[in-house]
Every structure is written in C-alpha cells, then in structure tokens.
Design a protein around this motif. Structure first.
Motif, short mmCIF file in Angstrom:
data_model
loop_
_atom_site.label_atom_id
_atom_site.label_comp_id
_atom_site.label_asym_id
_atom_site.label_seq_id
_atom_site.Cartn_x
_atom_site.Cartn_y
_atom_site.Cartn_z
N ASP A 60 0.81 -1.22 0.00
CA ASP A 60 0.00 0.00 0.00
C ASP A 60 0.84 1.27 0.00
OD1 ASP A 60 -2.38 -1.46 0.05
OD2 ASP A 60 -2.25 -1.69 2.24
N GLY A 61 2.14 1.15 0.24
CA GLY A 61 2.95 2.35 0.25
C GLY A 61 4.05 2.31 1.28
N ILE A 62 4.55 3.50 1.61
CA ILE A 62 5.70 3.63 2.51
C ILE A 62 5.32 4.53 3.68
CG2 ILE A 62 8.10 4.35 2.71
CD1 ILE A 62 8.35 3.94 -0.30
N THR A 151 17.13 3.50 -9.07
CA THR A 151 15.82 3.64 -8.41
C THR A 151 15.12 4.87 -8.94
OG1 THR A 151 16.89 4.81 -6.58
CG2 THR A 151 16.51 2.45 -6.30
N GLN A 152 13.80 4.75 -9.07
CA GLN A 152 13.00 5.86 -9.58
C GLN A 152 11.55 5.67 -9.18
OE1 GLN A 152 12.56 6.04 -13.86
NE2 GLN A 152 12.34 8.26 -13.84
N ASP A 153 10.95 6.70 -8.58
CA ASP A 153 9.52 6.71 -8.26
C ASP A 153 9.05 5.45 -7.54
OD1 ASP A 153 9.27 9.20 -9.38
OD2 ASP A 153 8.65 8.46 -11.33
N GLY A 154 9.82 5.00 -6.55
CA GLY A 154 9.39 3.87 -5.74
C GLY A 154 9.59 2.52 -6.38
N ALA A 155 10.52 2.43 -7.31
CA ALA A 155 10.78 1.16 -7.98
C ALA A 155 12.26 1.06 -8.32
CB ALA A 155 9.94 1.02 -9.25
N VAL A 156 12.74 -0.17 -8.48
CA VAL A 156 14.08 -0.42 -8.98
C VAL A 156 13.94 -0.74 -10.47
CG1 VAL A 156 16.17 -1.81 -8.77
CG2 VAL A 156 14.80 -1.29 -6.74
N VAL A 157 14.74 -0.07 -11.29
CA VAL A 157 14.58 -0.13 -12.74
C VAL A 157 15.83 -0.75 -13.36
CG1 VAL A 157 14.09 1.18 -14.83
CG2 VAL A 157 13.19 1.96 -12.62
N ALA A 158 15.61 -1.73 -14.24
CA ALA A 158 16.69 -2.39 -14.97
C ALA A 158 17.01 -1.60 -16.25
CB ALA A 158 16.30 -3.82 -15.31
N PRO A 159 18.18 -1.87 -16.86
CA PRO A 159 18.54 -1.15 -18.08
C PRO A 159 17.52 -1.28 -19.21
CG PRO A 159 20.46 -2.28 -17.19
CD PRO A 159 19.28 -2.74 -16.39
N ASP A 160 16.81 -2.40 -19.27
CA ASP A 160 15.82 -2.59 -20.35
C ASP A 160 14.45 -2.02 -20.00
OD1 ASP A 160 14.96 -4.34 -18.42
OD2 ASP A 160 15.06 -6.14 -19.67
N GLY A 161 14.35 -1.32 -18.87
CA GLY A 161 13.09 -0.70 -18.49
C GLY A 161 12.22 -1.52 -17.57
N GLN A 162 12.59 -2.77 -17.30
CA GLN A 162 11.82 -3.56 -16.35
C GLN A 162 11.85 -2.90 -14.97
OE1 GLN A 162 11.96 -8.04 -16.54
NE2 GLN A 162 13.87 -7.58 -17.65
N ARG A 163 10.72 -3.00 -14.26
CA ARG A 163 10.61 -2.33 -12.96
C ARG A 163 10.09 -3.31 -11.91
NH1 ARG A 163 10.08 3.36 -13.52
NH2 ARG A 163 8.84 3.44 -11.61
N LEU A 164 10.61 -3.18 -10.73
CA LEU A 164 10.07 -3.89 -9.57
C LEU A 164 9.78 -2.86 -8.49
CD1 LEU A 164 12.30 -7.09 -9.29
CD2 LEU A 164 9.83 -7.03 -9.69
N GLY A 165 8.50 -2.72 -8.13
CA GLY A 165 8.12 -1.77 -7.10
C GLY A 165 8.64 -2.19 -5.74
N TYR A 166 8.87 -1.19 -4.88
CA TYR A 166 9.39 -1.48 -3.54
C TYR A 166 8.49 -2.46 -2.80
CZ TYR A 166 12.62 2.52 -4.04
OH TYR A 166 13.60 3.39 -4.45
N GLY A 167 7.17 -2.31 -2.96
CA GLY A 167 6.24 -3.20 -2.27
C GLY A 167 6.38 -4.64 -2.71
N GLU A 168 6.76 -4.84 -3.98
CA GLU A 168 6.97 -6.20 -4.49
C GLU A 168 8.25 -6.82 -3.95
OE1 GLU A 168 6.06 -6.50 -8.92
OE2 GLU A 168 6.32 -4.33 -8.68
N LEU A 169 9.21 -5.97 -3.64
CA LEU A 169 10.53 -6.46 -3.24
C LEU A 169 10.62 -6.81 -1.76
CD1 LEU A 169 12.67 -3.91 -5.27
CD2 LEU A 169 12.58 -6.38 -5.65
N VAL A 170 9.82 -6.13 -0.92
CA VAL A 170 9.90 -6.37 0.52
C VAL A 170 9.26 -7.70 0.86
CG1 VAL A 170 9.12 -5.58 2.78
CG2 VAL A 170 9.98 -3.94 1.12
#
Length: 740
Positions: A60-62, A151-170
């Motif tokens: 839900d957020g931080i 990192t950008q806007d609450g997500a970790v971003v790979a070189p190809d543009g794939q993103r994993l949100g912080y909530g998904e990672l915890v």
C-alpha cells in the motif's frame, strides 16, 4: 480523530510482510558496540538501530516513523522530504507517523532543537540503507549486477526498463536488520526534494478549521471534564459539598482524590458550568510561601546555590586597562500557549490510551503508569499537536489529569481542557535568571579578561516519574516532586550558552545552580540560552562602546569560528550595516550573534527599533537574520523557524513577566500577562540562509531567541542612549529611563 486500535505485531506482519517496530531497542545494543569499539550508527539510529523502526514498506505504500513530536516546527514535512529523497519516491506518496509509544522509537523529548539533528539523520540514513537493500534484492531477481540498476519513483529499474516496485521487493523481515555506521547517501547535487520549499503538510487543517490539534478531537461517546485547581501552590482542600453540582444538567461524575478535584459532564459547556459550581463549593486553606517579586535579584542571589566553574582560561601576560561591570535579570515567564492544555484518555479493559500534546510520549507514559500503579505496557500515549507550546507547559499535566479521570469512567473517552486562568497559574514557568558580567579591555580595545556568573534554578522538571505531574502531586497519597538537578553540559540548562564563543585570553564562567524553586518551573524554549545570550551580546555592545568600536567589527575581532564570521558578515551586509552609521530620529540599530548551545545552528540578527519618546512604547520596525544550520532540508521551514524565534523573543523581551503576591500567581490572563499583539508586528523580517550541502543537520528551532533579544536591546540603547538590563524592556522602563 480515530479511537484506540487494538494492534499487535502478528496482525501487522499479516498485512503483507511489512514490519513496524513498536518498542524502543534497548541500550544494550549501543553499549555492546561501544564496548567493542565499533562506530555507532548516526543520529537516533544509535539507540534504535533496526531499519524497520524508521521505515515500513508494504503493497500500500511507505510509512516513515519518528519518535519526535511535531510542535509546529515543520519537521514532519522535512522528514517526509528526507525520506522521499533518499528512497527516490514522490513526496506525496509517503506517510509520516510521529511519536506514539506503540509504533515509534523512543526518542525521549522533542526539545533542544535536536529533531532534525537526531531523528532526521536517522531517517536519512535508514532510508538510504533501505534503498540499498531493495536494489540488492532486485539485482537478485533480475540476475543483474547492482551497479546496473537505478531507483526511480518507488521502484528499482533495470537497463531494459523492467521495474520492480518497492512493495513487491519487501518480504518477511527483510528490513529488520541493524543499521550500519555508514550509509551511501545521495550526492546533494542530485537532490530533487531536499532543499526545496515544499509546503508544510500540517498547515491546511490549521487554516481551514480542520482537525489539527488535540483540542479539536471528538471521539464517539466522548465525555468532557474540567479540573478545579487549588487557588495556590500549597492550598489544601478542607471541604467540598458536591450535592448541588450533582443536580446540574449533563452531570456525570465528580472525581476527587485528595486535592485533585474534577467534574465530568456529557457536554463541554455543561462541564464548565459544573466546574464553576464545584469551585464555589470547594473550601481551601492557603499558606503564604512566595518571595517578594520586586526584589527578585536579591532573592535569587541570596538563595543557597551549588557553584561550579564551567570554564576557566588564564593568560597572565594579557592585562586590562579599562574595566566595566553589568548585571542583567530575567523574570519568570510563561509559555502563554494560545490554546490551553488539553488531553483525551480512554480506559478499555486494562489498556489506557492517552492522546496528548506532550513533548515526550515515552517519559510521560512512565509517569502516568507510575501514578496509576499499572504496568508500563498497559499505557499507550499518542502525540497529537497542541495549540501553542515550545517547552514544558501544561501538556503533561493535562495528560495525567485525563488518565486519572478516565480510570474512574472505564470505557468512555474523556476530554480534559484546561481554562485560561489555570494555564497561566499552574503551568511550569521559564526560570528567572540573574547574570553578572565583568570584563577588561587592553590598550588596543581588545577584551583580555572576561568574567560571567549566572544564578538560576534547574531548567527542566519534565516527567519521567509521576512526581512531575500536578495530578500525582495532588492525590491523597501524593507523589513527591523530584529533586531538581542541573542539566549537563555541553548542552546545559541554566548555563546553556554561558561559555562565550568568542576567544579571550582570560575567562572565568561560573554557574550558580539554585535547587530551591520559589514557583513551579521547567523547560522553556532555548532554556538558559535566551538570557545568557541576551546578557553576553548586550555586554559586547557595551564593551564595543567603551572601545569606541563598531559593534559588528568588535565581534569579528574576537571571533575565530569561520562559519560564525560568515553569518555575522551576511546579516550585516543584508541589513546595510555601516561603520559609524546613524539611525533616523527616535530609531536605533542593534546587532547580536550566537551559536546555539555552541554546537548547533549559527544565527546573527540586525534590528531597527523605533521608540515613542513620549510614551516609551518600543516597536521593532525590521529585523534581518542570517542563519547557518548545516544542510538545509526545507528553506521555507527554516525561514519560518527563524521568523517565529524573532517574534517570540520580541514578545518575551518587551512584554512578558509572571507576577505573584506572597501566596498566589496573579498573572492569570492576557491583561495581567501581556504578549505581543498584531499592531506591534514588525514591518519586515528577512531571513538569509547559508546552506551547507552535505554537512550535518544543525538544530535551528531555538537559535534565534537569544540574538533577537540582544539585538532589540542594543537597538533600544542606540535609540535612547539608555541601557536597559532588566527584562522585560517594557514601555514603562523605557519611559522612566528616557525621563531620567
């Protein structure tokens, strides 16, 4: 405002793997690491080292947690900026939870301009380490090197543009790890949120009539209580017929325990009417015990004191040729909170919850638990802002009042609101002070011998035990008031800022600590620094005049601290200060400087004051301040703090003094305790910030009070040709000096 919520750690973890640490980490961690010689984590992480005590992330957020209490300083906004910057998330996406004994770390009192210095530093470093952990987890899932990710806007971003949100990672207890001494903080040159004038998050409700303060709380089924205080400190309740009160509309209960007397009603005005009736029915025996107010100088300096030399420096080769002496005094002063103290308490089962504007939820919880004779774990305190504070006013007492009354009415939320005369008569006042200064100049107009003596009480009687609270003191089995003690240097209490920042060959500074407290006293904003800086900086001007020197150049002549010199030069430049300048008729220019506690923020203030020579009425026309508080988080918030410091100090300096006879406090309203009014507000206050990106945060909330007082006093002396040394520098004192 919401009612109490039953919450345990298992329920919290069930919400998606996030963790809230709802207790203080024992000091054993810090002691173990200190014994091992390991460096401690920075700021408040040293005492509460687990990252999830500060940052919670779920789907839900931080949420950011701080054990400090928002008092109007604006730090809630600043902490949100700090966390948003280091986590690389949008500012608006964060939520900040302030002092709550169930949810936040124990950071003691919110006092001494230490919130950003300690809690802000903890949040900054915790957020940076959390971001690093998230990147490491994302690298594992992406099967990529850490350095390839951003990192950008609450997500970790790979070189190809794939993103994993912080909530998904915890996951699980991922953040339940101890903080490291060093964090990979972002480069200040890349900041997007920190350093920006972000609008304060607490202001909208305050200007729209929203639920901003504990005084605004309205819980379902809430009852209203009022206290009947004794008429004087040592009064004893001898008789109280409650029969007439019990017949009043809305009456619920009279709560009496020794000299503690309260009435509860269904509606607020019913409680007020019942309080007045109960007050009329109560009979008290009073005993005179207060000293003569008009002889405060003699009273304070004649009381038994514990004398300590806190600074000594000697150079026999430096010999003075001209010597002057001066004595300065400060009366007892009130916090004068615009909103009288208030609290709400509710007993549900064995659990007591108190909503309070105390500055220390953990110490206050300790006192309330002791007073009620219940386990510490059964009491929860939640900080809610109060309307007016900055020091130990009646907030802690109101919390104890509410808890004692709520115990007598299980299940019902009980709101206690003090009345104006109760706030003025019973809050702990800022201690009176006397300072005596003596200094000598050599043939070159340089100070070679400096002597400073300060007489005052303790500057803190804050809770930590029940004896610091009125309710506990007034019970049939009363708790004893704790023994007053001086606060240790380097921060100090009555001796705060007594050691000058200037360099003198010979110097001798003595703290005369007075254990006896003629009236109820405790911490007021800046503690002893307000009067000590007023004294030192007033005396510096007197010495500059003796030396025939410009006040600004005279200060620079005795100051080696580079950052201090920068602040002085900046304030003088922005004011338009010139050597030998003359102010317009009936006006005067003043200057003053200090580094708060000699270890926090630097502040210099130049003032222009106007004096009506017919009436003696002073008016601060304009003030120009320069401040260095290290790295700046929110320049608008910092500016607001310095503006507020100048306004508050102006009120103390020109108007405020507690009055009393031999038995009672007599300054019990705004007529008998005057404060700054709107018609006396300065035309202009300019604040110039010297930002130090990458340097530590320095506390700034109390850095302006002392310089503002001395700057005004020096401007008055410049305008009238008369030096006033006894606070407040009132219209009558100015008029008498002019006439003399």
């Amino acid at each position: 405002m919401n009612g109490p919520v039953a919450l345990d750690r298992r329920q919290v973890l069930a919400g998606g793997g996030a963790l809230i640490v709802s207790f203080s980490i024992p000091d054993a961690f810090a002691q173990e690491h200190a014994a091992a010689g390991a460096p401690k984590p920075p700021g408040s992480l040293a005492k509460s080292p687990y990252l999830d005590a500060w940052i919670r992330i779920d789907a839900d957020g931080i949420t950011v947690f701080t054990g400090k209490a928002e008092l109007g300083q604006g730090f809630k906004t600043a902490f949100q900026q700090i966390a948003a910057e280091e986590l690389d998330v949008p500012f608006a996406s964060l939520k900040v939870i302030t002092a709550d004994t169930l949810l936040t770390a124990d950071e003691g009192y919110t006092a001494g301009s230490q919130s950003t210095q300690y809690s802000g530093t903890a949040i900054q470093n915790a957020a940076a380490q959390v971001r690093e952990l998230l990147v490491v987890e994302a690298a594992r899932r992406f099967n990529l090197p850490v350095e390839n990710l951003r990192t950008q806007d609450g997500a970790v971003v790979a070189p190809d543009g794939q993103r994993l949100g912080y909530g998904e990672l915890v996951a699980g207890d991922m953040l339940h790890v101890q903080a490291q001494p060093k964090s990979k903080l972002k480069n200040p040159a890349t900041y997007k949120v920190m350093g920006q004038p972000v609008p304060r998050v607490d202001i909208p409700a305050k200007v729209t009539g929203g639920q901003a303060y504990v005084q605004d709380m309205r819980l379902p089924g809430m009852l209203h209580a009022r206290i009947v205080r004794p008429p004087s400190y040592d009064a004893q309740l001898t008789e109280c017929d409650t029969s007439a009160v019990e017949k009043l509309p809305g009456f619920v209960k009279v709560v009496r325990d020794g000299n503690f007397l309260a009435v509860v009603a269904q509606k607020e005005f019913q409680a007020i009417k019942a309080m007045k009736a109960l007050s009329a029915a109560a009979k008290w025996k009073e005993t005179p015990g207060l000293p003569k107010q008009d002889d405060l100088l003699r009273v304070l300096t004649s009381l038994k004191s514990d004398d300590t030399t806190i600074f000594q420096q000697s150079d026999p080769s430096a010999i003075g040729q001209r010597t002057i002496e001066a004595t300065y005094t400060r009366p007892y002063q009130s916090h004068g909170s615009i909103g009288p103290s208030c609290a709400v308490a509710q007993l549900v089962g064995d659990a007591m919850t108190v909503w309070t504007h105390t500055q220390g939820v953990y110490p206050d919880r300790e006192g309330i638990a002791e007073m009620l004779k219940v386990p510490l774990a059964s009491v929860r305190l939640i900080h809610v802002e109060g309307s007016g504070c900055y020091g130990h006013n009646g907030a802690d007492d109101a919390a104890a009042d509410a808890a004692l009354i709520a115990r007598a009415l299980p299940g019902a939320p009980v709101r206690v609101q003090w009345m104006r005369e109760q706030e003025h008569a019973w809050e702990p006042f800022g201690p009176a002070m006397v300072t005596k200064l003596k200094a000598s100049l050599d043939g070159n107009g340089r100070i070679v011998d400096w002597n400073f003596d300060v007489w005052t009480n303790t500057h803190s009687m804050r809770p930590g035990g029940a004896g610091s609270m009125l309710a506990a003191q007034h019970m049939a089995e009363p708790f004893a008031v704790p023994e007053p003690k001086p606060l240790p240097l380097p921060a100090g209490g009555g001796d705060r800022n007594a050691i000058p920042i200037y360099k003198f060959p010979n110097a001798h500074v003595v703290h005369h600590f007075i254990p006896s407290m003629p009236v109820r006293i405790s911490a007021m904003r800046a503690l002893g620094a307000y009067h000590n800086v007023f004294s030192i900086e007033s005396f510096m001007n007197e010495l500059a005049e003796l030396a025939g020197a410009d006040p600004v150049e005279f200060r620079l002549k005795h100051l080696e601290d580079k950052r201090g010199r920068d602040v002085i030069e900046r304030a003088a430049k922005e004011f338009g200060w010139q050597n030998g300048q003359k102010a317009p008729p009936d006006r005067g220019y003043g200057f003053a400087f200090a580094r708060y506690k000699s270890l926090a923020a630097y502040c210099a203030i130049a003032s222009e004051v106007e004096v009506n020579r017919e009436t003696g009425r002073p008016r601060l026309v304009r003030a120009v301040a320069a401040v260095d508080s290290g790295q700046v988080v929110n320049p608008d918030g910092l500016t607001n703090q310095i503006e507020g410091a100048i306004m508050q100090s102006m009120s103390w300096t020109l108007y405020e003094a507690v009055t009393f006879d031999d038995t009672r406090i007599t300054s019990i309203d705004w007529q008998t305790y005057p404060i700054l009014r709107f018609d006396a507000v300065p035309d202009k206050i300019d604040v110039h910030i010297i930002n130090r990106p990458g340097l530590p945060f320095l506390g700034s909330g109390e850095t302006g009070q002392g310089p503002a007082a001395a700057s005004i006093a020096n401007a008055l002396a410049n305008a009238t040709g008369k030096r006033l040394r006894d606070l407040p520098l009132s219209r009558q004192k100015i008029k008498d000096a002019i006439d003399a």
